[in-house]
Design a protein around this motif. Structure first.
Motif: not given
Length: 199
Positions: A122, A128, A131, A143, A145, A152
């Motif tokens: 993440g 990132l 996102l 997401a 992860t 994240l």
């Protein structure tokens, strides 16, 4: 390798999957709802991963387009590429790598699309940035992860969905993420098609 070390892989996986089966189903259902909302509103599913999770991104795209275990029409899904040719104009290789996925989200993403991000820690810079751009473009985000979700998970909005595999070891996270994608596709088909006639 001694047999007890081989067996340890199976024991670790079982120790992870049983509690995950109690923690993650609500999140899987919410993720499927997000995908259904996008797809039934004329949107598409963009999928991003880096390294090993890029393989999972392609796997999910294939399942959405080609089908999981039931016959259904193709669903609009694209696995974003880590191919360097997407950012030949970037000034440095590092900048190119960080921006590669973000540029594709910016170029392809339009509400009501949804971005599915597959991450190990993440904290991967490229994910990132993807996102950030997804939020700029008003995309919903799912997401998936491991390892607590890192930056994240902290960067998600209330309307986004986070599925966090509760494990630190990358191999276990990868295995659980694969299972989560299969459960997600099964739930998606259930929401789109209803109960199967012969379960």
């Amino acid at each position: 390798m001694p047999e007890h070390l081989i067996q340890k892989h199976f024991v670790e996986a079982a120790d992870l999957l049983y509690p995950a089966s109690e923690q993650l189903p609500k999140g899987v259902a919410a993720a499927a709802e997000a995908l259904v909302a996008a797809l039934t509103s004329g949107g598409k599913v963009l999928i991003a991963g880096v390294g090993s999770t890029a393989l999972l991104a392609r796997h999910l795209a294939g399942l959405l387009v080609g089908g999981f275990e039931r016959e259904r029409p193709e669903l609009a899904a694209v696995a974003l590429s880590e191919d360097p040719s997407f950012t030949v104009a970037a000034t440095t290789a590092n900048a190119a790598g960080t921006e590669r996925l973000a540029r594709q989200v910016r170029a392809l993403g339009l509400a009501p699309d949804v971005l599915v991000i597959l991450a190990m820690s993440g904290n991967e810079p490229a994910l990132l940035r993807a996102l950030e751009v997804a939020h700029e473009r008003e995309l919903s985000v799912v997401a998936i992860t491991g390892q607590g979700g890192g930056a994240l998970a902290r960067g998600l909005r209330e309307t986004d969905v986070w599925l966090g595999v509760p494990h630190e070891r990358s191999a276990r996270v990868f295995e659980a993420q694969t299972l989560l994608l299969h459960a997600l596709c099964d739930e998606l088909d259930l929401q789109l098609l209803g109960e199967p006639e012969n379960p």
